[in-house]
Design a protein around this motif. Structure first.
Motif: not given
Lengths: 301, 242
Positions: A52-53, A234, A237-241, A243-244, A295, A298
């Motif tokens: 995805v990234t 995604r 999530s609010r961080s890579m942690k 997300f993964f 939250r 965005d």
């Protein structure tokens, strides 16, 4: 390795008889599919965050559909039609690498190159398939297209296990570097990252994972399992942690529920379809959370 | 809060760079012709010139990313540690990657999703503090302003501590405070012996901070101390050429 699988199957059969596990766990094919689901789930969920990234969603679809041509070539070359792995891996790896090479050299946009190669592969596959129609039962192809847990054997599990171990050993230490290369290749290069090499390595990883997952998820749907759990993760999530780990969790749960639920409810659907439908439920739920939760609001126009 | 950057390794001067008859041709288009000048160790050297004049191409040639001819030699008594601040960060703004995740990604081998390794935390804290991003470390990159993203790019260039810092228009997107922070940072780095080579457009800033300036528009138009070479006529010639 096969005796290890036997051991697991014997344990599961015993626990199913005494009522610890559902009754269906008495059958070897059910245990096989659960084992595969437990490998495919974390693998595709984790790698999916990178897919995805890197905006490679349609690349995996192209490789999945090239697998159909790989099967046809395998049958022509005399490989067993239930697991023509030499042709599958050979054709799909060649397909993936040539596609990426063409994209790099021509500087065309990814979707254009992938679209062209996807069409060529399907056209070639259709021609070869017509040639092999008389040799095999064409329903075998349904298993490749949509996945079938009934056909999973020890060889398939061995292939999947080896691919999982290799991809985890290579992918985890290189995760940051691969991510960095997609953010800013120039910056990555200054930091000593071999951008092109990692790009080809990642393409190779997606290709072998796609091929190894075909029996369970199916050629048409394997791409969805790369994307939907990562997209769901995604959403919330609010961080890579987050997300993964959300992606891995959604993917693993989708595989397990998608394999077990149709059997328990006696619904005759292909495993690939069921897995993706469960993953879609996660996506819809997380999309609603995203839309409702302040939250996560965005997104800008 | 001002947090001084500490280079524990050395305080000797950074490397010098020699550009000797550098040429760059892409396809049939000549981008750079016969570029020759030097960057002295431990100085701030600015590269100016009109848009499309080949400034970024020259910087990328120095980084080894352009197929140039001629010689680009970096001379240093010790190992060269290069820091690089690109013009911008190209990424999907909806990705949930925080400032901390980004710093972990560039600084450590362990996957960023496992968090920052304890051994890297002090240096990351220091770099973020120096560019004024400590309070925004949990923000995702898509929520940062252009100036804040530029600060983040500066922060990553400080890890590991460089002795040669290359910057491609780092002022773009920075507000007044950001500009002041950058100037303070550069002066501090210079005092620690870091060689700084940056592409810049603000000639007033160049006059104030640079030790030397080189103007490039395909070839070198002029090179020397800003006070001597940045006359109105030379600037007019440089930016009206081509």
């Amino acid at each position: 390795m096969n005796s290890f699988y036997d051991l697991i199957r014997i344990f599961c059969e015993h626990w199913a008889r005494v009522g610890v596990l559902p009754e269906s766990f008495q059958y070897a094919f059910v245990v096989n599919s659960i084992l595969c689901a437990m490998l495919i789930g974390p693998l595709l969920g984790g790698v999916g965050t990178m897919v995805v990234t890197k905006h490679l969603a349609f690349f995996s679809q192209a490789v999945g559909q090239a697998a159909l041509t790989g099967v046809a070539i395998g049958i022509v070359l005399g490989e067993p039609y239930t697991s023509p792995y030499a042709s599958l891996f050979g054709f799909c790896i060649l397909f993936g690498l040539v596609m990426n090479f063409t994209r790099n050299r021509t500087k065309m946009s990814s979707d254009t190159v992938i679209g062209v190669f996807l069409s060529i592969s399907l056209a070639f596959g259709a021609c070869v398939l017509l040639y092999v129609t008389g040799k095999v039962n064409m329903h075998v192809l349904d298993n490749i297209l949509f996945g079938s847990i009934l056909t999973i054997n020890d060889t398939d599990m061995n292939v999947l296990l080896v691919i999982t171990v290799i991809c985890a050993s290579v992918g985890l230490p290189l995760y940051n570097r691969m991510l960095m290369a997609s953010f800013n290749p120039s910056l990555a290069h200054v930091r000593g990252i071999r951008v092109k090499l990692l790009e080809y390595l990642f393409i190779l990883m997606i290709t072998v994972i796609t091929v190894a997952s075909l029996k369970v998820v199916g050629a048409v749907l394997v791409e969805a399992l790369f994307i939907i759990p990562a997209a769901s993760a995604r959403n919330i999530s609010r961080s890579m942690k987050g997300f993964f780990f959300y992606s891995v969790t959604f993917s693993t749960l989708s595989c397990l529920v998608g394999v077990i639920l149709p059997m328990e409810l006696s619904i005759p659907v292909p495993s690939g379809g069921a897995i993706i439908l469960v993953a879609s439920v996660f996506f819809l739920a997380t999309a609603l959370i995203r839309m409702a939760g302040g939250r996560f609001k965005d997104a800008a126009i | 809060m001002f947090v001084p950057l500490i280079d524990n390794k050395c305080c000797s001067k950074g490397p010098g760079v020699l550009f000797d008859r550098v040429n760059l041709t892409l396809g049939n288009t000549s981008i750079l012709e016969n570029i020759s000048f030097t960057i002295d160790p431990g100085t701030i050297h600015c590269l100016i010139g009109p848009n499309g004049g080949g400034k970024t191409s020259l910087l990328r040639s120095l980084l080894g990313q352009m197929p140039h001819t001629g010689e680009i030699a970096i001379s240093s008594p010790g190992p060269v540690v290069m820091g690089y601040v690109p013009q911008a960060l190209d990424f999907d703004h909806t990705l949930p990657i925080t400032v901390d995740d980004f710093m972990a990604m560039v600084c450590q081998g362990r996957p960023a999703f496992t968090g920052i390794k304890a051994v890297h935390r002090p240096s990351i804290d220091q770099a973020l503090s120096r560019v004024g991003l400590t309070k925004k470390r949990k923000r995702i990159l898509g929520q940062l302003s252009g100036g804040e993203r530029q600060r983040l790019l500066l922060a990553q260039a400080l890890l590991p501590f460089p002795n040669l810092l290359l910057m491609d228009e780092p002022m773009a997107g920075l507000d007044k405070d950001g500009g002041r922070m950058l100037n303070d940072l550069l002066m501090e780095l210079k005092h620690q012996g870091v060689t700084i080579f940056w592409i810049h457009h603000d000639l007033k800033e160049v006059k104030a901070i640079a030790d030397r300036v080189t103007c490039v528009n395909k070839g070198v138009l002029f090179s020397g101390q800003p006070g001597l070479v940045l006359s109105s006529q030379q600037i007019l010639d440089a930016f009206s050429a081509r």
